[in-house]
Write an enzyme that holds these catalytic residues in place. Structure first.
Site, PDB file in Angstrom:
ATOM      1  N   LEU A  38       0.830  -1.207   0.000  1.00  0.00           N
ATOM      2  CA  LEU A  38       0.000   0.000   0.000  1.00  0.00           C
ATOM      3  C   LEU A  38       0.862   1.255   0.000  1.00  0.00           C
ATOM      4  O   LEU A  38       1.776   1.388   0.814  1.00  0.00           O
ATOM      5  CB  LEU A  38      -0.906   0.021   1.235  1.00  0.00           C
ATOM      6  N   GLN A  44       1.040   8.592  -4.045  1.00  0.00           N
ATOM      7  CA  GLN A  44       0.924   7.776  -5.251  1.00  0.00           C
ATOM      8  C   GLN A  44       1.251   8.601  -6.495  1.00  0.00           C
ATOM      9  O   GLN A  44       1.413   9.813  -6.430  1.00  0.00           O
ATOM     10  CB  GLN A  44      -0.490   7.202  -5.362  1.00  0.00           C
ATOM     11  N   SER A  59       3.883   8.872  -8.151  1.00  0.00           N
ATOM     12  CA  SER A  59       5.189   9.532  -8.122  1.00  0.00           C
ATOM     13  C   SER A  59       6.339   8.536  -8.203  1.00  0.00           C
ATOM     14  O   SER A  59       7.481   8.892  -7.913  1.00  0.00           O
ATOM     15  CB  SER A  59       5.326  10.374  -6.840  1.00  0.00           C
ATOM     16  N   GLY A  96       5.721   3.553  -5.450  1.00  0.00           N
ATOM     17  CA  GLY A  96       5.400   2.131  -5.427  1.00  0.00           C
ATOM     18  C   GLY A  96       6.477   1.300  -6.106  1.00  0.00           C
ATOM     19  O   GLY A  96       6.874   0.245  -5.602  1.00  0.00           O
ATOM     20  N   SER A  97       6.970   1.784  -7.245  1.00  0.00           N
ATOM     21  CA  SER A  97       8.040   1.076  -7.948  1.00  0.00           C
ATOM     22  C   SER A  97       9.302   1.019  -7.105  1.00  0.00           C
ATOM     23  O   SER A  97      10.002  -0.002  -7.073  1.00  0.00           O
ATOM     24  CB  SER A  97       8.336   1.766  -9.282  1.00  0.00           C
ATOM     25  N   GLU A 119       0.958 -12.169  -3.871  1.00  0.00           N
ATOM     26  CA  GLU A 119      -0.337 -12.744  -3.505  1.00  0.00           C
ATOM     27  C   GLU A 119      -1.481 -11.926  -4.088  1.00  0.00           C
ATOM     28  O   GLU A 119      -1.675 -10.771  -3.730  1.00  0.00           O
ATOM     29  CB  GLU A 119      -0.456 -12.788  -1.977  1.00  0.00           C
TER      30      GLU A 119
END
Length: 468
Positions: free
Chosen positions: A249, A255, A257, A260-261, A283
């Site tokens: 999360l 987000q 930007s 997450g990567s 999962e």
């Protein structure tokens, strides 16, 4: 308007989440946002019955995510028989720790007591600059750590509010806690007064280790007779394992930007350094995570010669009848590369197919633009494209063999062709996304280098930093 509509409130609008920090004048809101959905709490309709002008303010202390709930409304429905307003306190108590229901004054007093030099739990794995000069830090800890487990207990509700089909992980069973690694993403804000840094929680991921049955070579009889079990404690970390990314999360304000990567790449790099990790899996990923993962894996593998050396063998002939040829791509080298970089079989196959598609001639390469004008393909280009399609179809057939085997030959071919068409469009979309990400990264890097050059040319670097 029906009577029930007067007392029904949209849960997504009524629930507001915020990150807050204490100041001399009281609490200040760092950022606020609404949930993506609330059906895990309030049902499929995402409606709360029994209130007018309802506001549920769920505040989190930005560094340690200590929660506090405040509920306000102008009117509350008076119960008539079995028709009663939603018991919000009782409902939320099933998802939040008891500390979330303290009085506001207690909440403010508690977060003021946090030391100015507080740091999150865990070891620092990565530090990086985000957009607009923002600074981030990624830390790794373990669920067996009390401080880390406390944060997870406080934030797990966010998984239900932002991840489709998300679920809690158990934090009460002590015998399996050390199987869980936690990766925290924090935004770092330097203080302008005392020289310390303030941490703002930006996201997290939980990663679970599970231990598959393994085959071992046969040993001589003497070895079994002299076998001794290890004495004392035997940590799970010493066993060969597969790691599974469970929860992942990034809070909405952080987000879009590349954060997450960055978090995914850090988790993967950490697992890659662990000699006991056999494979990194995910999962039940949603589409957004799949896209991010595809682009990240593609970017990583394109930097590795073991991957980029994999090519379509254009010497292979495709017969009009009979069994399809094997070895379109060297299977041994492909499996060696997959095992070397510990990517799950299906994910590696997909990324390899994307990469090989990107290397097809422009005259035959599938794109998102139907009316794009291209030259007529040569026989060699068409042959390579046919081999690529065969390579993809072979995987699709293996993956769906049970269903496809029940169809007659004509329907089976038609179904495979339809699926291949969808795969081509999906790959074209992801490759376009990867290209945009690459261009954006290059642009950001150039801007950073320009800023660095300007900074170096300044007569007072210290003043420039302080002014920033």
């Amino acid at each position: 308007m029906a009577e029930s509509d007067l007392w029904s409130v949209d849960a997504n609008s009524a629930l507001e989440l915020s990150l807050v920090e204490p100041t001399e004048d009281g609490l200040t809101t760092v950022t606020r946002f609404h949930p993506r959905f609330t059906y895990p709490l309030f049902g499929e309709e995402e409606q709360i019955f029994g209130y007018q002008d309802l506001k549920i303010n769920l505040q989190y202390h930005a560094p340690d995510m200590r929660p506090n709930v405040k509920i306000t409304h102008s009117k509350k429905f008076k119960s008539i028989g079995e028709t009663q307003p939603t018991d919000l306190d009782a409902l939320l108590q099933g998802y939040l720790p008891p500390v979330a229901f303290a009085k506001k004054r207690e909440f403010e007093d508690a977060i003021r007591l946090m030391p100015a030099d507080w740091t999150p739990p865990g070891e620092i794995l990565s530090e990086f600059d985000g957009v607009d000069g923002a600074k981030f830090e990624i830390r790794r800890s373990n669920l067996a750590d009390d401080a880390s487990r406390q944060i997870i207990d406080r934030v797990q509700l966010l998984i239900l509010l932002f991840i489709e089909g998300g679920s809690y992980i158990g934090t009460d069973t002590t015998d399996s806690l050390d199987r869980w690694d936690i990766f925290f993403l924090y935004n770092i804000k330097p203080s302008t007064t005392d020289g310390t840094s303030r941490y703002q929680f930006a996201g997290y991921s939980t990663v679970y280790k599970f231990f598959p049955l393994q085959r071992f070579p046969l040993e001589p009889k003497e070895a079994h007779e002299n076998l001794e079990l290890p004495s004392g404690e035997f940590p799970f970390s010493n066993l060969r394992s597969r790691t599974r990314i469970s929860q992942f999360l990034i809070l909405p304000p952080f987000q879009k930007s590349g954060n997450g990567s960055r978090l995914y790449r850090t988790i993967y790099d950490y697992c890659l350094r662990d000699p006991n990790v056999i494979e990194v899996t995910v999962e039940d990923p949603n589409e957004a995570f799949d896209d991010m993962r595809d682009v990240a894996d593609l970017d990583f593998l394109r930097q590795k010669s073991e991957f980029t050396d994999l090519r379509i063998n254009t010497d292979i002939h495709i017969p009009k009848q009979g069994a399809a040829p094997r070895g379109v791509v060297d299977e041994v080298k492909s499996e060696e590369a997959r095992c070397l970089y510990r990517i799950a079989p299906r994910q590696f196959s997909r990324v390899l197919e994307m990469h090989l598609m990107s290397r097809l001639a422009e005259t035959v390469r599938p794109t998102l633009v139907d009316d794009k004008v291209v030259a007529k393909p040569t026989k060699i280009e068409t042959h390579e494209y046919d081999l690529w399609k065969l390579f993809v179809k072979q995987r699709l057939y293996r993956h769906n063999k049970e269903v496809l085997s029940q169809l007659d030959r004509h329907d089976r071919i038609e179904r495979l062709n339809e699926t291949l068409g969808s795969v081509e469009l999906e790959y074209a979309r992801i490759l376009a996304l990867a290209e945009r990400r690459t261009q954006a990264t290059s642009s950001n890097l150039k801007r950073k280098l320009d800023d660095d050059e300007n900074t170096e040319g300044s007569s007072s670097k210290k003043a420039r930093v302080e002014d920033a």
